[in-house]
Write a protein that holds these residues in place. Structure first.
Motif, PDB file in Angstrom:
ATOM      1  N   THR A 121     -20.900 -21.345 -13.754  1.00 34.48           N
ATOM      2  CA  THR A 121     -20.397 -20.022 -13.413  1.00 34.48           C
ATOM      3  C   THR A 121     -19.376 -20.150 -12.303  1.00 34.48           C
ATOM      4  O   THR A 121     -19.486 -21.033 -11.447  1.00 34.48           O
ATOM      5  CB  THR A 121     -21.499 -19.048 -12.950  1.00 34.48           C
ATOM      6  N   CYS A 122     -18.385 -19.296 -12.337  1.00 40.21           N
ATOM      7  CA  CYS A 122     -17.333 -19.325 -11.337  1.00 40.21           C
ATOM      8  C   CYS A 122     -17.127 -17.916 -10.797  1.00 40.21           C
ATOM      9  O   CYS A 122     -16.997 -16.970 -11.569  1.00 40.21           O
ATOM     10  CB  CYS A 122     -16.051 -19.847 -11.975  1.00 40.21           C
ATOM     11  N   ILE A 123     -17.150 -17.805  -9.477  1.00 43.17           N
ATOM     12  CA  ILE A 123     -16.937 -16.504  -8.852  1.00 43.17           C
ATOM     13  C   ILE A 123     -15.648 -16.576  -8.047  1.00 43.17           C
ATOM     14  O   ILE A 123     -15.500 -17.466  -7.205  1.00 43.17           O
ATOM     15  CB  ILE A 123     -18.091 -16.153  -7.890  1.00 43.17           C
ATOM     16  N   TRP A 174      -7.627 -17.635 -14.212  1.00 41.10           N
ATOM     17  CA  TRP A 174      -8.104 -18.688 -13.298  1.00 41.10           C
ATOM     18  C   TRP A 174      -9.559 -19.007 -13.569  1.00 41.10           C
ATOM     19  O   TRP A 174      -9.968 -20.156 -13.675  1.00 41.10           O
ATOM     20  CB  TRP A 174      -7.956 -18.239 -11.844  1.00 41.10           C
ATOM     21  N   CYS A 175     -10.348 -17.936 -13.649  1.00 39.64           N
ATOM     22  CA  CYS A 175     -11.789 -18.100 -13.851  1.00 39.64           C
ATOM     23  C   CYS A 175     -12.046 -18.898 -15.132  1.00 39.64           C
ATOM     24  O   CYS A 175     -12.855 -19.830 -15.141  1.00 39.64           O
ATOM     25  CB  CYS A 175     -12.411 -16.721 -13.978  1.00 39.64           C
ATOM     26  N   GLN A 176     -11.340 -18.508 -16.185  1.00 35.72           N
ATOM     27  CA  GLN A 176     -11.523 -19.173 -17.467  1.00 35.72           C
ATOM     28  C   GLN A 176     -11.106 -20.645 -17.375  1.00 35.72           C
ATOM     29  O   GLN A 176     -11.801 -21.525 -17.859  1.00 35.72           O
ATOM     30  CB  GLN A 176     -10.658 -18.473 -18.504  1.00 35.72           C
ATOM     31  N   ASP A 177      -9.949 -20.875 -16.711  1.00 34.60           N
ATOM     32  CA  ASP A 177      -9.443 -22.244 -16.586  1.00 34.60           C
ATOM     33  C   ASP A 177     -10.430 -23.128 -15.831  1.00 34.60           C
ATOM     34  O   ASP A 177     -10.691 -24.261 -16.227  1.00 34.60           O
ATOM     35  CB  ASP A 177      -8.098 -22.250 -15.853  1.00 34.60           C
ATOM     36  N   ILE A 178     -10.972 -22.594 -14.737  1.00 31.38           N
ATOM     37  CA  ILE A 178     -11.886 -23.402 -13.925  1.00 31.38           C
ATOM     38  C   ILE A 178     -13.134 -23.752 -14.721  1.00 31.38           C
ATOM     39  O   ILE A 178     -13.523 -24.921 -14.813  1.00 31.38           O
ATOM     40  CB  ILE A 178     -12.267 -22.665 -12.620  1.00 31.38           C
ATOM     41  N   LEU A 199     -14.948 -23.033  -2.109  1.00 26.51           N
ATOM     42  CA  LEU A 199     -13.638 -23.292  -1.516  1.00 26.51           C
ATOM     43  C   LEU A 199     -12.990 -21.939  -1.254  1.00 26.51           C
ATOM     44  O   LEU A 199     -13.194 -20.991  -1.997  1.00 26.51           O
ATOM     45  CB  LEU A 199     -12.757 -24.099  -2.480  1.00 26.51           C
ATOM     46  N   GLY A 200     -12.226 -21.859  -0.216  1.00 23.50           N
ATOM     47  CA  GLY A 200     -11.629 -20.566   0.089  1.00 23.50           C
ATOM     48  C   GLY A 200     -10.234 -20.688   0.651  1.00 23.50           C
ATOM     49  O   GLY A 200      -9.836 -21.742   1.149  1.00 23.50           O
ATOM     50  N   SER A 201      -9.495 -19.613   0.523  1.00 22.14           N
ATOM     51  CA  SER A 201      -8.190 -19.541   1.168  1.00 22.14           C
ATOM     52  C   SER A 201      -8.162 -18.224   1.950  1.00 22.14           C
ATOM     53  O   SER A 201      -9.167 -17.521   2.007  1.00 22.14           O
ATOM     54  CB  SER A 201      -7.074 -19.597   0.137  1.00 22.14           C
ATOM     55  N   ASP A 202      -7.025 -17.904   2.533  1.00 28.34           N
ATOM     56  CA  ASP A 202      -6.939 -16.663   3.288  1.00 28.34           C
ATOM     57  C   ASP A 202      -7.085 -15.454   2.385  1.00 28.34           C
ATOM     58  O   ASP A 202      -7.505 -14.397   2.807  1.00 28.34           O
ATOM     59  CB  ASP A 202      -5.585 -16.585   4.010  1.00 28.34           C
ATOM     60  N   SER A 203      -6.716 -15.630   1.138  1.00 26.71           N
ATOM     61  CA  SER A 203      -6.624 -14.478   0.253  1.00 26.71           C
ATOM     62  C   SER A 203      -7.868 -14.290  -0.621  1.00 26.71           C
ATOM     63  O   SER A 203      -8.214 -13.183  -0.982  1.00 26.71           O
ATOM     64  CB  SER A 203      -5.372 -14.642  -0.603  1.00 26.71           C
ATOM     65  N   PHE A 204      -8.522 -15.387  -0.972  1.00 26.30           N
ATOM     66  CA  PHE A 204      -9.720 -15.255  -1.814  1.00 26.30           C
ATOM     67  C   PHE A 204     -10.610 -16.472  -1.632  1.00 26.30           C
ATOM     68  O   PHE A 204     -10.178 -17.491  -1.100  1.00 26.30           O
ATOM     69  CB  PHE A 204      -9.341 -15.120  -3.295  1.00 26.30           C
ATOM     70  N   TYR A 205     -11.833 -16.352  -2.059  1.00 29.25           N
ATOM     71  CA  TYR A 205     -12.677 -17.539  -2.088  1.00 29.25           C
ATOM     72  C   TYR A 205     -13.276 -17.738  -3.469  1.00 29.25           C
ATOM     73  O   TYR A 205     -13.353 -16.802  -4.254  1.00 29.25           O
ATOM     74  CB  TYR A 205     -13.742 -17.565  -1.000  1.00 29.25           C
ATOM     75  N   CYS A 206     -13.647 -18.959  -3.703  1.00 31.41           N
ATOM     76  CA  CYS A 206     -14.037 -19.360  -5.051  1.00 31.41           C
ATOM     77  C   CYS A 206     -15.338 -20.161  -4.973  1.00 31.41           C
ATOM     78  O   CYS A 206     -15.442 -21.114  -4.203  1.00 31.41           O
ATOM     79  CB  CYS A 206     -12.913 -20.203  -5.630  1.00 31.41           C
ATOM     80  N   ILE A 207     -16.325 -19.737  -5.710  1.00 33.51           N
ATOM     81  CA  ILE A 207     -17.623 -20.431  -5.714  1.00 33.51           C
ATOM     82  C   ILE A 207     -17.940 -20.880  -7.139  1.00 33.51           C
ATOM     83  O   ILE A 207     -17.978 -20.057  -8.049  1.00 33.51           O
ATOM     84  CB  ILE A 207     -18.761 -19.510  -5.216  1.00 33.51           C
ATOM     85  N   VAL A 208     -18.131 -22.168  -7.304  1.00 36.24           N
ATOM     86  CA  VAL A 208     -18.472 -22.692  -8.632  1.00 36.24           C
ATOM     87  C   VAL A 208     -19.906 -23.213  -8.587  1.00 36.24           C
ATOM     88  O   VAL A 208     -20.256 -24.003  -7.704  1.00 36.24           O
ATOM     89  CB  VAL A 208     -17.520 -23.830  -9.050  1.00 36.24           C
ATOM     90  N   THR A 209     -20.726 -22.759  -9.498  1.00 34.62           N
ATOM     91  CA  THR A 209     -22.117 -23.226  -9.567  1.00 34.62           C
ATOM     92  C   THR A 209     -22.337 -23.915 -10.904  1.00 34.62           C
ATOM     93  O   THR A 209     -21.963 -23.383 -11.945  1.00 34.62           O
ATOM     94  CB  THR A 209     -23.097 -22.051  -9.437  1.00 34.62           C
ATOM     95  N   ILE A 210     -22.913 -25.097 -10.843  1.00 37.94           N
ATOM     96  CA  ILE A 210     -23.178 -25.846 -12.066  1.00 37.94           C
ATOM     97  C   ILE A 210     -24.675 -26.114 -12.192  1.00 37.94           C
ATOM     98  O   ILE A 210     -25.262 -26.746 -11.331  1.00 37.94           O
ATOM     99  CB  ILE A 210     -22.424 -27.193 -12.057  1.00 37.94           C
ATOM    100  N   PHE A 211     -25.255 -25.603 -13.259  1.00 35.32           N
ATOM    101  CA  PHE A 211     -26.647 -25.943 -13.572  1.00 35.32           C
ATOM    102  C   PHE A 211     -26.598 -27.038 -14.622  1.00 35.32           C
ATOM    103  O   PHE A 211     -25.947 -26.869 -15.653  1.00 35.32           O
ATOM    104  CB  PHE A 211     -27.367 -24.754 -14.192  1.00 35.32           C
ATOM    105  N   SER A 212     -27.262 -28.137 -14.381  1.00 35.18           N
ATOM    106  CA  SER A 212     -27.346 -29.118 -15.461  1.00 35.18           C
ATOM    107  C   SER A 212     -28.806 -29.375 -15.774  1.00 35.18           C
ATOM    108  O   SER A 212     -29.576 -29.739 -14.897  1.00 35.18           O
ATOM    109  CB  SER A 212     -26.642 -30.412 -15.113  1.00 35.18           C
TER     110      SER A 212
END
Lengths: 147, 126
Positions: free
Chosen positions: A100-102, A76-80, A131-144
């Motif tokens: 970066t994706c957490i 998932w991390c790689q895909d995102i 973004l989050g769900s009941d099971s996990f949350y996902c944080i995407v940070t983009i430096f440009s």
């Protein structure tokens, strides 16, 4: 008026797309119609970037009933991160990107992140999407950072 | 000969010189030191964590600047701290940049109570 003329012979050399964009935006700015052509502008568009990040996260982990799985997270991390970088590259803006994706399992624990940068505050941009769900949350940070 | 070039204002240089290139290993050492000092025997506390993250990020940034690499480097730092309670966390990163000049480094620190990850990118401005 002289600057577009000087730019013309340069275009015969077929510069990279990013450079081409930059030249057109200069001439547009000269005629003060720049706001109409925002999509072509070479500046950082936070809305656009945020949308891309949202879309990538939705595409990979947006489905309902997604549950944190140890053997899937890596993929998932790689895909995102892949989707985000590819989409950002398609914008053809003169920027370098670091994404970066957490993905963290949601067990009621806390996660803190902070980002700082030493760069040109006027040109460069930082976007963080959570973004989050009941099971996990996902944080995407983009430096440009502008080239 | 080389002295002459560095003294002149117009070098028309678009790449960092070999000496001034960002070295991930060098930066890693510095960041590890910060984390060791800051988080030694640190216990999880929800009130202090936000401040720690910010302090670590700021310190990392100033350490990177103090490395004295080429002045045209931009530094991007991200810090992640969380409660270490056996949950799974996965962090990945991907970059779209000039492989030759830009680089990144990361440091992880863990104890019984918390885990911390620092990711630092150095991006060259042409």
């Amino acid at each position: 008026m002289t600057s577009p003329q000087i730019a013309q012979p340069g275009q015969n050399l077929v510069p990279p797309p990013a450079l081409q964009n930059r030249q057109t935006s200069h001439t547009l700015a000269d005629t003060s119609t720049a706001p109409l052509f925002n999509d072509n502008s070479t500046s950082f568009n936070s809305d656009q970037v945020q949308q891309i990040a949202h879309m990538a996260v939705q595409k990979v982990v947006g489905a309902e009933n997604m549950v944190y799985k140890l053997d899937k997270v890596n993929q998932w991390c790689q895909d995102i991160t892949d989707t985000v970088t590819i989409e950002l590259a398609k914008l053809q803006k003169p920027f370098k990107y670091a994404v970066t994706c957490i993905i963290a399992e949601n067990k009621g624990t806390v996660l803190h992140t902070a980002a700082t940068a030493y760069w040109e505050t006027k040109k460069d941009g930082l976007i963080s999407v959570q973004l989050g769900s009941d099971s996990f949350y996902c944080i995407v940070t983009i430096f440009s950072s502008s080239v | 000969m080389s002295k002459k070039v560095t003294q002149s204002n117009k070098t028309y240089q678009i790449r960092p010189s070999f000496k001034d290139k960002f070295r991930p290993a060098e930066a890693k050492e510095k960041i590890e030191k910060i984390l060791r000092e800051k988080l030694k025997n640190a216990q999880y506390s929800s009130s202090e964590l936000p401040q720690w993250t910010r302090e670590i990020a700021d310190q990392t940034k100033s350490e990177l600047k103090a490395l004295g690499k080429d002045k045209r480097y931009k530094y991007l730092v991200q810090v992640i701290i969380g409660h270490n309670s056996g949950q799974g966390v996965r962090v990945g990163s991907r970059c779209f940049w000039d492989e030759d000049t830009d680089d990144c480094t990361y440091v992880t620190y863990m104890n019984d109570s918390i885990f911390c990850l620092v990711v630092a990118f150095a991006v060259y401005l042409y």
